[in-house]
Design a protein around this motif. Structure first.
Motif, PDB file in Angstrom:
ATOM      1  N   TYR A 353      56.033  21.724  52.175  1.00 33.28           N
ATOM      2  CA  TYR A 353      55.017  21.032  51.396  1.00 33.28           C
ATOM      3  C   TYR A 353      55.620  20.713  50.038  1.00 33.28           C
ATOM      4  O   TYR A 353      56.504  21.415  49.559  1.00 33.28           O
ATOM      5  CB  TYR A 353      53.691  21.805  51.306  1.00 33.28           C
ATOM      6  CG  TYR A 353      53.630  22.908  50.285  1.00 33.28           C
ATOM      7  CD1 TYR A 353      54.233  24.128  50.502  1.00 33.28           C
ATOM      8  CD2 TYR A 353      52.924  22.703  49.105  1.00 33.28           C
ATOM      9  CE1 TYR A 353      54.144  25.130  49.562  1.00 33.28           C
ATOM     10  CE2 TYR A 353      52.837  23.709  48.167  1.00 33.28           C
ATOM     11  CZ  TYR A 353      53.456  24.921  48.393  1.00 33.28           C
ATOM     12  OH  TYR A 353      53.381  25.895  47.475  1.00 33.28           O
ATOM     13  N   PRO A 354      55.189  19.660  49.444  1.00 34.94           N
ATOM     14  CA  PRO A 354      55.923  19.098  48.313  1.00 34.94           C
ATOM     15  C   PRO A 354      55.455  19.549  46.935  1.00 34.94           C
ATOM     16  O   PRO A 354      55.608  18.825  45.975  1.00 34.94           O
ATOM     17  CB  PRO A 354      55.692  17.599  48.492  1.00 34.94           C
ATOM     18  CG  PRO A 354      54.326  17.509  49.064  1.00 34.94           C
ATOM     19  CD  PRO A 354      54.145  18.728  49.907  1.00 34.94           C
ATOM     20  N   SER A 355      54.898  20.726  46.818  1.00 34.42           N
ATOM     21  CA  SER A 355      54.460  21.176  45.505  1.00 34.42           C
ATOM     22  C   SER A 355      55.657  21.682  44.723  1.00 34.42           C
ATOM     23  O   SER A 355      55.865  22.875  44.553  1.00 34.42           O
ATOM     24  CB  SER A 355      53.426  22.283  45.637  1.00 34.42           C
ATOM     25  OG  SER A 355      53.065  22.744  44.362  1.00 34.42           O
ATOM     26  N   GLY A 356      56.474  20.755  44.311  1.00 35.67           N
ATOM     27  CA  GLY A 356      57.704  21.158  43.634  1.00 35.67           C
ATOM     28  C   GLY A 356      57.556  21.408  42.166  1.00 35.67           C
ATOM     29  O   GLY A 356      58.540  21.683  41.477  1.00 35.67           O
ATOM     30  N   THR A 357      56.356  21.290  41.643  1.00 33.58           N
ATOM     31  CA  THR A 357      56.183  21.438  40.209  1.00 33.58           C
ATOM     32  C   THR A 357      55.667  22.828  39.892  1.00 33.58           C
ATOM     33  O   THR A 357      54.595  23.209  40.344  1.00 33.58           O
ATOM     34  CB  THR A 357      55.200  20.377  39.687  1.00 33.58           C
ATOM     35  OG1 THR A 357      55.639  19.103  40.127  1.00 33.58           O
ATOM     36  CG2 THR A 357      55.133  20.406  38.187  1.00 33.58           C
ATOM     37  N   PRO A 358      56.431  23.609  39.146  1.00 32.57           N
ATOM     38  CA  PRO A 358      56.042  25.005  38.928  1.00 32.57           C
ATOM     39  C   PRO A 358      54.728  25.126  38.157  1.00 32.57           C
ATOM     40  O   PRO A 358      54.493  24.411  37.184  1.00 32.57           O
ATOM     41  CB  PRO A 358      57.201  25.566  38.090  1.00 32.57           C
ATOM     42  CG  PRO A 358      58.337  24.639  38.331  1.00 32.57           C
ATOM     43  CD  PRO A 358      57.729  23.293  38.543  1.00 32.57           C
TER      44      PRO A 358
ATOM     45  N   VAL B  63      47.577  17.430  32.911  1.00 35.37           N
ATOM     46  CA  VAL B  63      48.151  16.557  33.932  1.00 35.37           C
ATOM     47  C   VAL B  63      47.777  17.076  35.326  1.00 35.37           C
ATOM     48  O   VAL B  63      47.760  18.284  35.566  1.00 35.37           O
ATOM     49  CB  VAL B  63      49.692  16.438  33.770  1.00 35.37           C
ATOM     50  CG1 VAL B  63      50.362  17.785  33.906  1.00 35.37           C
ATOM     51  CG2 VAL B  63      50.271  15.447  34.751  1.00 35.37           C
ATOM     52  N   SER B  64      47.436  16.135  36.191  1.00 31.57           N
ATOM     53  CA  SER B  64      47.171  16.458  37.596  1.00 31.57           C
ATOM     54  C   SER B  64      48.049  15.564  38.458  1.00 31.57           C
ATOM     55  O   SER B  64      48.223  14.378  38.158  1.00 31.57           O
ATOM     56  CB  SER B  64      45.695  16.233  37.939  1.00 31.57           C
ATOM     57  OG  SER B  64      44.888  17.162  37.241  1.00 31.57           O
ATOM     58  N   VAL B  65      48.593  16.170  39.507  1.00 31.08           N
ATOM     59  CA  VAL B  65      49.591  15.468  40.317  1.00 31.08           C
ATOM     60  C   VAL B  65      49.153  15.458  41.783  1.00 31.08           C
ATOM     61  O   VAL B  65      48.776  16.499  42.332  1.00 31.08           O
ATOM     62  CB  VAL B  65      50.971  16.154  40.197  1.00 31.08           C
ATOM     63  CG1 VAL B  65      52.008  15.413  41.047  1.00 31.08           C
ATOM     64  CG2 VAL B  65      51.413  16.226  38.750  1.00 31.08           C
ATOM     65  N   GLU B  66      49.212  14.292  42.371  1.00 28.43           N
ATOM     66  CA  GLU B  66      49.000  14.173  43.820  1.00 28.43           C
ATOM     67  C   GLU B  66      50.353  13.848  44.435  1.00 28.43           C
ATOM     68  O   GLU B  66      50.915  12.773  44.201  1.00 28.43           O
ATOM     69  CB  GLU B  66      47.981  13.075  44.118  1.00 28.43           C
ATOM     70  CG  GLU B  66      46.605  13.402  43.558  1.00 28.43           C
ATOM     71  CD  GLU B  66      45.741  12.153  43.380  1.00 28.43           C
ATOM     72  OE1 GLU B  66      45.745  11.292  44.281  1.00 28.43           O
ATOM     73  OE2 GLU B  66      45.077  12.048  42.331  1.00 28.43           O
ATOM     74  N   HIS B  67      50.895  14.799  45.163  1.00 21.84           N
ATOM     75  CA  HIS B  67      52.229  14.619  45.732  1.00 21.84           C
ATOM     76  C   HIS B  67      52.156  13.753  46.990  1.00 21.84           C
ATOM     77  O   HIS B  67      51.094  13.602  47.609  1.00 21.84           O
ATOM     78  CB  HIS B  67      52.848  15.977  46.063  1.00 21.84           C
ATOM     79  CG  HIS B  67      53.153  16.795  44.841  1.00 21.84           C
ATOM     80  ND1 HIS B  67      54.289  16.625  44.101  1.00 21.84           N
ATOM     81  CD2 HIS B  67      52.439  17.766  44.212  1.00 21.84           C
ATOM     82  CE1 HIS B  67      54.295  17.468  43.079  1.00 21.84           C
ATOM     83  NE2 HIS B  67      53.165  18.177  43.125  1.00 21.84           N
ATOM     84  N   TRP B 204      45.446  20.051  38.130  1.00 19.60           N
ATOM     85  CA  TRP B 204      45.536  20.474  39.523  1.00 19.60           C
ATOM     86  C   TRP B 204      46.647  19.696  40.212  1.00 19.60           C
ATOM     87  O   TRP B 204      47.070  18.638  39.721  1.00 19.60           O
ATOM     88  CB  TRP B 204      44.201  20.290  40.245  1.00 19.60           C
ATOM     89  CG  TRP B 204      43.584  18.924  40.060  1.00 19.60           C
ATOM     90  CD1 TRP B 204      42.778  18.529  39.042  1.00 19.60           C
ATOM     91  CD2 TRP B 204      43.774  17.767  40.880  1.00 19.60           C
ATOM     92  NE1 TRP B 204      42.440  17.214  39.168  1.00 19.60           N
ATOM     93  CE2 TRP B 204      43.024  16.711  40.307  1.00 19.60           C
ATOM     94  CE3 TRP B 204      44.483  17.508  42.051  1.00 19.60           C
ATOM     95  CZ2 TRP B 204      42.982  15.439  40.850  1.00 19.60           C
ATOM     96  CZ3 TRP B 204      44.436  16.235  42.608  1.00 19.60           C
ATOM     97  CH2 TRP B 204      43.687  15.210  42.004  1.00 19.60           C
ATOM     98  N   GLN B 205      47.107  20.218  41.317  1.00 15.41           N
ATOM     99  CA  GLN B 205      48.086  19.526  42.153  1.00 15.41           C
ATOM    100  C   GLN B 205      47.543  19.457  43.570  1.00 15.41           C
ATOM    101  O   GLN B 205      46.975  20.440  44.066  1.00 15.41           O
ATOM    102  CB  GLN B 205      49.418  20.279  42.199  1.00 15.41           C
ATOM    103  CG  GLN B 205      50.176  20.308  40.890  1.00 15.41           C
ATOM    104  CD  GLN B 205      51.564  20.909  41.095  1.00 15.41           C
ATOM    105  OE1 GLN B 205      52.481  20.234  41.535  1.00 15.41           O
ATOM    106  NE2 GLN B 205      51.688  22.192  40.773  1.00 15.41           N
ATOM    107  N   LEU B 206      47.726  18.310  44.188  1.00 14.98           N
ATOM    108  CA  LEU B 206      47.421  18.196  45.614  1.00 14.98           C
ATOM    109  C   LEU B 206      48.744  18.209  46.353  1.00 14.98           C
ATOM    110  O   LEU B 206      49.646  17.428  46.054  1.00 14.98           O
ATOM    111  CB  LEU B 206      46.675  16.894  45.933  1.00 14.98           C
ATOM    112  CG  LEU B 206      46.373  16.726  47.433  1.00 14.98           C
ATOM    113  CD1 LEU B 206      45.234  17.655  47.862  1.00 14.98           C
ATOM    114  CD2 LEU B 206      46.047  15.272  47.780  1.00 14.98           C
ATOM    115  N   THR B 207      48.837  19.124  47.298  1.00  9.03           N
ATOM    116  CA  THR B 207      50.086  19.252  48.045  1.00  9.03           C
ATOM    117  C   THR B 207      49.756  19.582  49.489  1.00  9.03           C
ATOM    118  O   THR B 207      48.654  19.283  49.960  1.00  9.03           O
ATOM    119  CB  THR B 207      50.991  20.305  47.369  1.00  9.03           C
ATOM    120  OG1 THR B 207      52.220  20.391  48.097  1.00  9.03           O
ATOM    121  CG2 THR B 207      50.336  21.667  47.293  1.00  9.03           C
ATOM    122  N   GLY B 208      50.680  20.211  50.185  1.00  6.85           N
ATOM    123  CA  GLY B 208      50.466  20.514  51.597  1.00  6.85           C
ATOM    124  C   GLY B 208      50.928  19.361  52.457  1.00  6.85           C
ATOM    125  O   GLY B 208      52.029  18.839  52.266  1.00  6.85           O
TER     126      GLY B 208
END
Lengths: 424, 238
Positions: A353-358, B63-67, B204-208
């Motif tokens: 999964y691409p959650s590469g940001t710490p 900052v919020s990131v959607e991967h 927040w980050q969206l990942t998975g």
């Protein structure tokens, strides 16, 4: 022969006759009131076989010898001899062994400087003079009738003792008449002696954990507390240290927070000194040696499952991890670190999964000085896939100092926390 | 550059009214933080997402990131491109534009003091999970982000959308139970509001993966070291 007490107080006279070429002696002791005389008829002593205090009897054939006279009472001496040379009229002829009188000059306080550490302590007052015949120091305090202090709020002075009252400086004095001279002429002369009295305040480092933690994080500095006390209160404090990298948030405060930035690695090698001044008088500085500790590692891991969710609306699990904090030198468990900041930095290390940001998280040690990692949770509104495998790298820090790396392995059913150290 | 939609502006107005009983702290800036000039960011074998994270540190923006998501959680995820470049100086908006020009896979949008970064290809996809809107969303006495997220997704029309929340250390409980009503807000906008409810720096980050979406709330983000450094770390000791 006669001996007269010319002093103001009763005294004890010791008259010793030396005969048989000085090989034998005969002693006579007598208390003499002021102005009274001691009369001795040596011929009668011989004729009547009067023993002395040691049982000695003058032999009938004794006809000549020497004598000496001593004043056994403390002080300069107040005996004046009369008819000193005895002649054959009384059957015994004697000449004085020593000079006729011995004065005691150059009076000084003993000790010469009175330095008190704090109040309500006392020195015995004593003034010594130098025997002008033999050079010995003799206590001549009884010759001084007046004793006083320039400032009784600092110290009191009596013939018995000098007592500190409050921090400060003053002068103690005594005046009287001293017997000076030697040989055939001695005389009383007025004398005054002064002594410098200093009463120092007392300072102690009253709160000292014995160590401080390394770091500039404000929560670490807040935990590095030391305190002092000064007696009497109301003076000024001054904290200092000769160690590198040690500073104080307010060096003039009674309680200080210490910042230490240069870890020595040693034990009790960091001197902390507290100075205190009251009423212009400085206390003897208080110094302690403390240890600089550095947060080093976590141990005693406790990773527990708090809740498991099995649907129908929520699936997953919630864990909590607790860690004890240890510091070096000596692998000391931190027990007083409540409130010290903690941080964590979580980076995904698996590739699925691409959650590469710490993620960065911050917290603080709990009331038991533990790092509490909560929540460690993975919750979903649908069942977790059986193939789920998420691996994170987690760095933990205390007080801004890195202390642990964990591998977090998340699966569909559980979380595993693997300790990668450091271990000591 | 994408702009806030009219729908979202209306949602913000409603939110402001709904939050009237819960005073918010005044903004920490006196002028538009997106118009402040910055020295720019320098990428060293890093992605534009890392650049956005660096910029958020400079500008104090959340900052919020959607991967970019792969099709399945058991497969390999797409990795963002990396660059070695300097973007800026300029205003925060200009630097964000510059970063997203560097890697056109991403675009950005502004939502209050939040920077949203997401895949450009999905920006106008109405079926994309985070673009979906809810006509009227009601959240009542939400104790934390987990409940609020699940409740939001639950109110999306149609088949149930999957969402999971993973948290490591960072608490996602609200300071006090939160209630609000929103009209026409997108899922992305609701997640932004949930993050704001946690704290001013939260995002927040969206990942998975597409078959297992995962959202992670954070207090802050840290840029990845350059990829070459990461390789060295992987092959050597820490």
């Amino acid at each position: 022969m006669s001996v007269t007490n010319t002093g103001m107080k009763a005294t004890n006279a010791l008259l010793t006759l030396h005969y048989d070429n000085g090989e034998k002696s005969y002693e006579m002791r007598q208390s003499i009131q002021p102005g009274d005389q001691m009369w001795v008829n040596v011929g009668n002593l011989i004729r009547n076989h009067v023993p002395d205090s040691k049982g000695t009897v003058l032999p009938a054939g004794a006809s000549s010898g020497t004598y000496d006279l001593r004043d056994l009472s403390p002080g300069l001496g107040s005996l004046m001899q009369g008819n000193l040379a005895l002649d054959g009229t009384f059957g015994f002829n004697a000449e004085p062994l020593y000079a006729n009188c011995c004065g005691t000059a150059n009076p000084v306080w003993d000790p010469s400087i009175l330095l008190f550490e704090g109040i309500e302590s006392s020195f015995d007052s004593e003034i010594n003079g130098t025997d002008q015949c033999n050079g010995d120091l003799e206590n001549i305090s009884p010759n001084f009738s007046d004793w006083w202090s320039d400032d009784t709020s600092i110290a009191t002075v009596t013939s018995k003792q000098v007592t500190s009252v409050a921090a400060g400086t003053t002068t103690g004095s005594a005046s009287g008449d001293i017997f000076v001279g030697a040989g055939s002429y001695c005389a009383f002369v007025p004398a005054q002696v002064n002594v410098s009295i200093t009463v120092r305040p007392i300072v102690t480092i009253s709160y000292n954990p014995g160590y401080v933690y390394i770091g500039q994080d404000p929560t670490v500095v807040q935990a590095n507390l030391m305190g002092g006390s000064g007696t009497p209160s109301g003076g000024t404090f001054k904290w200092s240290s000769t160690a590198n990298g040690v500073s104080f948030d307010n060096s003039a405060a009674q309680l200080v927070h210490i910042t230490a930035t240069t870890w020595t690695g040693g034990t009790n090698d960091t001197p902390i000194t507290l100075n205190y001044t009251y009423n212009g008088v400085a206390a003897t500085p208080a110094t302690v040696n403390i240890t600089q500790r550095i947060f080093k590692y976590l141990a005693g891991d406790s990773v527990i499952l708090l809740t498991r969710y099995s649907g129908p609306s929520t699936y997953g699990y919630l864990y909590q991890a607790n860690y004890n904090v240890y510091a070096n030198p000596g692998d000391q468990q931190v027990t007083n670190g409540s409130g010290i900041s903690t941080y964590e930095n979580v980076t995904q290390t698996s590739s699925n999964y691409p959650s590469g940001t710490p993620n960065i998280g911050q917290g603080s040690l709990n009331s038991n000085s533990q790092v509490v990692d909560n929540p460690l949770s993975l919750l979903s509104n649908s069942p977790l896939p059986g193939s789920l495998s998420i691996i994170d790298s987690q760095d933990l820090g205390v007080g801004g100092i890195y202390v642990r790396n964990n591998t977090l392995t998340w699966t569909a059913t559980s979380l595993t926390v693997t300790n990668n150290g450091p271990f000591n | 550059m994408p702009r806030i939609s009219r729908v979202f502006q209306a949602a913000v107005l409603l939110l402001t009214l709904a939050d009237a009983a819960t005073p918010q702290p005044p903004p920490a800036f006196v002028s538009d933080p997106f118009q402040q000039r910055v020295g720019g960011v320098e990428l060293s074998d890093q992605s534009v997402v890392d650049g956005v994270v660096m910029l958020s540190h400079i500008s104090r923006l959340a900052v919020s990131v959607e991967h970019q998501l792969g099709p399945t959680i058991s497969g390999t995820a797409p990795q963002p491109k990396t660059f070695t470049a300097k973007v800026g100086p300029g205003t925060v908006s200009e630097v964000l534009d510059g970063l997203c020009a560097l890697d056109e896979a991403f675009t950005w949008a502004r939502n209050g003091n939040m920077v949203n970064v997401f895949p450009r290809v999905l920006a106008r996809d109405p079926h994309y999970f985070l673009n979906r809107t809810i006509d009227e969303l009601t959240l009542t006495d939400m104790p934390g982000a987990e409940e609020a997220v699940f409740k939001t997704v639950e109110q999306l029309p149609g088949p149930k959308e999957q969402i999971a929340i993973m948290q490591v250390g960072t608490s996602v409980s609200f300071a006090s139970p939160w209630s609000t009503t929103l009209q026409g807000a997108s899922v992305r906008e609701v997640f932004d509001l949930i993050a704001r409810q946690l704290g001013p720096t939260y995002g927040w980050q969206l990942t998975g993966a597409e078959d297992f979406r995962l959202i992670i709330f954070h207090q802050g983000l840290s840029p990845n070291p350059s990829r070459s450094d990461r390789k060295q770390q992987t092959s050597g000791a820490r």
